[in-house]
Each structure stands twice: as structure tokens, then as C-alpha cells.
Design a protein around this motif. Structure first.
Motif, PDB file in Angstrom:
ATOM      1  N   TYR A 113      20.888  91.845  33.482  1.00  0.00           N
ATOM      2  CA  TYR A 113      21.915  92.129  34.477  1.00  0.00           C
ATOM      3  C   TYR A 113      21.899  93.592  34.909  1.00  0.00           C
ATOM      4  O   TYR A 113      21.349  94.439  34.221  1.00  0.00           O
ATOM      5  N   ASP A 114      22.459  93.841  36.029  1.00  0.00           N
ATOM      6  CA  ASP A 114      22.566  95.203  36.553  1.00  0.00           C
ATOM      7  C   ASP A 114      23.657  95.937  35.765  1.00  0.00           C
ATOM      8  O   ASP A 114      24.817  95.513  35.782  1.00  0.00           O
ATOM      9  N   PRO A 115      23.295  97.030  35.075  1.00  0.00           N
ATOM     10  CA  PRO A 115      24.291  97.726  34.262  1.00  0.00           C
ATOM     11  C   PRO A 115      25.483  98.233  35.078  1.00  0.00           C
ATOM     12  O   PRO A 115      26.550  98.508  34.516  1.00  0.00           O
ATOM     13  N   ALA A 116      25.294  98.358  36.391  1.00  0.00           N
ATOM     14  CA  ALA A 116      26.400  98.824  37.235  1.00  0.00           C
ATOM     15  C   ALA A 116      27.447  97.729  37.438  1.00  0.00           C
ATOM     16  O   ALA A 116      28.587  98.001  37.789  1.00  0.00           O
ATOM     17  N   GLU A 117      27.035  96.504  37.212  1.00  0.00           N
ATOM     18  CA  GLU A 117      27.958  95.376  37.374  1.00  0.00           C
ATOM     19  C   GLU A 117      28.795  95.218  36.105  1.00  0.00           C
ATOM     20  O   GLU A 117      28.399  95.689  35.035  1.00  0.00           O
ATOM     21  N   PRO A 118      29.928  94.552  36.224  1.00  0.00           N
ATOM     22  CA  PRO A 118      30.703  94.281  35.004  1.00  0.00           C
ATOM     23  C   PRO A 118      29.860  93.481  34.009  1.00  0.00           C
ATOM     24  O   PRO A 118      29.025  92.672  34.420  1.00  0.00           O
ATOM     25  N   LYS A 119      30.067  93.751  32.735  1.00  0.00           N
ATOM     26  CA  LYS A 119      29.284  93.067  31.703  1.00  0.00           C
ATOM     27  C   LYS A 119      29.480  91.552  31.826  1.00  0.00           C
ATOM     28  O   LYS A 119      30.613  91.078  31.913  1.00  0.00           O
ATOM     29  N   PRO A 120      28.370  90.817  31.850  1.00  0.00           N
ATOM     30  CA  PRO A 120      28.513  89.372  32.027  1.00  0.00           C
ATOM     31  C   PRO A 120      29.129  88.713  30.790  1.00  0.00           C
ATOM     32  O   PRO A 120      28.947  89.200  29.681  1.00  0.00           O
ATOM     33  N   THR A 121      29.817  87.664  31.025  1.00  0.00           N
ATOM     34  CA  THR A 121      30.329  86.905  29.883  1.00  0.00           C
ATOM     35  C   THR A 121      29.464  85.666  29.749  1.00  0.00           C
ATOM     36  O   THR A 121      29.321  84.897  30.693  1.00  0.00           O
ATOM     37  N   HIS A 122      28.845  85.550  28.606  1.00  0.00           N
ATOM     38  CA  HIS A 122      28.073  84.343  28.363  1.00  0.00           C
ATOM     39  C   HIS A 122      28.281  83.903  26.927  1.00  0.00           C
ATOM     40  O   HIS A 122      28.715  84.661  26.077  1.00  0.00           O
ATOM     41  N   ARG A 123      27.952  82.659  26.686  1.00  0.00           N
ATOM     42  CA  ARG A 123      28.189  82.097  25.363  1.00  0.00           C
ATOM     43  C   ARG A 123      27.166  82.644  24.371  1.00  0.00           C
ATOM     44  O   ARG A 123      26.065  83.028  24.735  1.00  0.00           O
ATOM     45  N   LYS A 124      27.548  82.658  23.108  1.00  0.00           N
ATOM     46  CA  LYS A 124      26.660  83.259  22.104  1.00  0.00           C
ATOM     47  C   LYS A 124      25.323  82.528  22.029  1.00  0.00           C
ATOM     48  O   LYS A 124      24.296  83.138  21.769  1.00  0.00           O
ATOM     49  N   PHE A 125      25.309  81.225  22.303  1.00  0.00           N
ATOM     50  CA  PHE A 125      24.064  80.467  22.192  1.00  0.00           C
ATOM     51  C   PHE A 125      23.045  80.858  23.268  1.00  0.00           C
ATOM     52  O   PHE A 125      21.890  80.500  23.187  1.00  0.00           O
ATOM     53  N   GLU A 126      23.515  81.565  24.301  1.00  0.00           N
ATOM     54  CA  GLU A 126      22.594  82.027  25.331  1.00  0.00           C
ATOM     55  C   GLU A 126      22.508  83.554  25.352  1.00  0.00           C
ATOM     56  O   GLU A 126      22.140  84.142  26.353  1.00  0.00           O
ATOM     57  N   ASP A 127      22.801  84.153  24.206  1.00  0.00           N
ATOM     58  CA  ASP A 127      22.728  85.607  24.092  1.00  0.00           C
ATOM     59  C   ASP A 127      21.463  86.011  23.323  1.00  0.00           C
ATOM     60  O   ASP A 127      21.187  85.492  22.234  1.00  0.00           O
ATOM     61  N   SER A 128      20.697  86.941  23.928  1.00  0.00           N
ATOM     62  CA  SER A 128      19.401  87.317  23.337  1.00  0.00           C
ATOM     63  C   SER A 128      19.562  87.854  21.915  1.00  0.00           C
ATOM     64  O   SER A 128      18.744  87.569  21.036  1.00  0.00           O
ATOM     65  N   GLU A 129      20.617  88.644  21.683  1.00  0.00           N
ATOM     66  CA  GLU A 129      20.763  89.268  20.365  1.00  0.00           C
ATOM     67  C   GLU A 129      21.240  88.268  19.322  1.00  0.00           C
ATOM     68  O   GLU A 129      20.796  88.282  18.180  1.00  0.00           O
ATOM     69  N   TRP A 130      22.149  87.392  19.729  1.00  0.00           N
ATOM     70  CA  TRP A 130      22.600  86.338  18.810  1.00  0.00           C
ATOM     71  C   TRP A 130      21.395  85.496  18.383  1.00  0.00           C
ATOM     72  O   TRP A 130      21.217  85.179  17.206  1.00  0.00           O
ATOM     73  N   GLN A 131      20.562  85.140  19.355  1.00  0.00           N
ATOM     74  CA  GLN A 131      19.395  84.297  19.051  1.00  0.00           C
ATOM     75  C   GLN A 131      18.415  85.010  18.122  1.00  0.00           C
ATOM     76  O   GLN A 131      17.924  84.422  17.147  1.00  0.00           O
ATOM     77  N   ALA A 132      18.119  86.287  18.419  1.00  0.00           N
ATOM     78  CA  ALA A 132      17.152  87.018  17.583  1.00  0.00           C
ATOM     79  C   ALA A 132      17.696  87.229  16.169  1.00  0.00           C
ATOM     80  O   ALA A 132      16.969  87.108  15.180  1.00  0.00           O
TER      81      ALA A 132
END
Ligand SMILES: [Zn+2]
Length: 179
Positions: A113-132
Motif C-alpha cells: 500500500y501507499d504509505p501516504a494512505e491510511p493504513k489498510p485494515t485487513h484480516r490477520k490471515f491475509e497479513d504478510s507478517e502474521w503469515q511469516a
């Protein structure tokens, strides 16, 4: 390790477990502990499609590890690599976490995502760090190990991980009924 929580294709703990078990099989990790030798197998060119580069702190700075999944390359800071080889729990987790990015996230950085945009809200199962993180936990602390250990301290010793990683893993699996 990445500070960016990137939205990636969703996956589940069970799917991550399957990938981690496959990696264990390929690398010959038979016991509950994931041996440093298995990390070494990766680093010593047995899997030429993947590249690993050990870089000094002067280049890596505060990053312990970085992965470019599309280039199939992991960069590890020198002291982190040495720590992982010597059995340091935190460094072993870093290596496993980066391996998770390498195997799971090719093509997904398009979704950064564009860091200038508000931080996206997504579920933990689709989060890169949660997955790693969860891939690393499955790789280093298989369910069989958690079942056979009485508490996080024992898990920490058996699996050569940090107390914090062992505690999180213990809590997640025990409270989730080993799911
Ligand atoms: Zn990361």
C-alpha cells in the motif's frame, strides 16, 4: 523481518503447517527440534533456485533479515546468521520468518500500500507478517513438540526458540485445542 504489514493472499494456520511440514521433510528435520544443519543445507547451495546473502550490519542496519520473494533471495545480517547457526532462538526465528516470506509471498508485494494512505485494515490471515510468523512457529515448533512439553520453558529448550516465541506458540495451540 519487515515493518510493512502487507496485505497478501489469505491463508490458514493449517495451510502454513502443511508448507512447514513439507520444508521439514525436504530438509530432513526429523526431530521436534529444527536443526541448524537444516538451515545450513539451504545456505550451502543445495537449492539453487533460492539465493541467500549474508551482509554486514553496515549494510543491513537495523534489519535482521530481508526477503525479496520475487527475486527468490533472503538477506540475513551477519550476526543474525551466526546466531542462527549457534542456536540463538531469536535469530533462528528470524531465519524461519524470512523463509516464510520467500516461500509464501512471491507476487504479493504488488499489493503493497501507499504509505501516504491510511493504513489498510485487513484480516490477520491475509497479513504478510502474521503469515511469516506463523510459518516460522510451525517450522520451529511442530504440534508434536508443543503436545509433549509441559510449559513454554520446556518448549523453548526442546525447540531452541526464545521464551517469547515459545510462550505465544504454547498459548495459541493450547487455547485453540491444537488447531
Ligand atoms: Zn517479515
Amino acid at each position: 523481518m519487515s515493518d510493512l504489514q502487507v496485505r497478501v493472499a489469505p491463508t490458514s494456520r493449517i495451510k502454513l503447517r502443511k508448507v512447514a511440514m513439507r520444508v521439514r521433510e525436504v530438509l530432513g528435520a526429523k526431530s521436534d527440534e529444527f536443526p541448524s544443519d537444516a538451515f545450513d543445507l539451504l545456505l550451502s547451495g543445495n537449492f539453487p533456485e533460492y539465493k541467500f546473502d549474508i551482509l554486514p550490519r553496515s549494510i543491513m542496519g537495523r534489519h535482521h533479515g530481508l526477503t525479496e520473494p520475487d527475486q527468490k533471495i533472503i538477506f540475513l545480517r551477519e550476526d543474525v546468521y551466526e546466531g542462527a547457526m549457534e542456536g540463538n532462538g531469536r535469530d533462528r526465528f528470524t531465519f524461519a520468518h524470512e523463509l516464510g516470506h520467500l516461500l509464501l509471498h512471491s507476487g504479493n508485494y504488488l499489493a503493497r500500500y501507499d504509505p501516504a494512505e491510511p493504513k489498510p485494515t485487513h484480516r490477520k490471515f491475509e497479513d504478510s507478517e502474521w503469515q511469516a510468523d506463523n510459518f516460522a512457529a510451525e517450522l520451529l515448533m511442530p504440534v508434536s513438540a508443543v503436545k509433549s512439553c509441559a510449559d513454554p520453558n520446556e518448549l523453548m529448550e526442546v525447540c531452541e526458540v526464545s521464551y517469547k516465541a515459545a510462550q505465544v506458540r504454547f498459548d495459541v495451540l493450547r487455547s485453540g485445542g491444537f488447531i
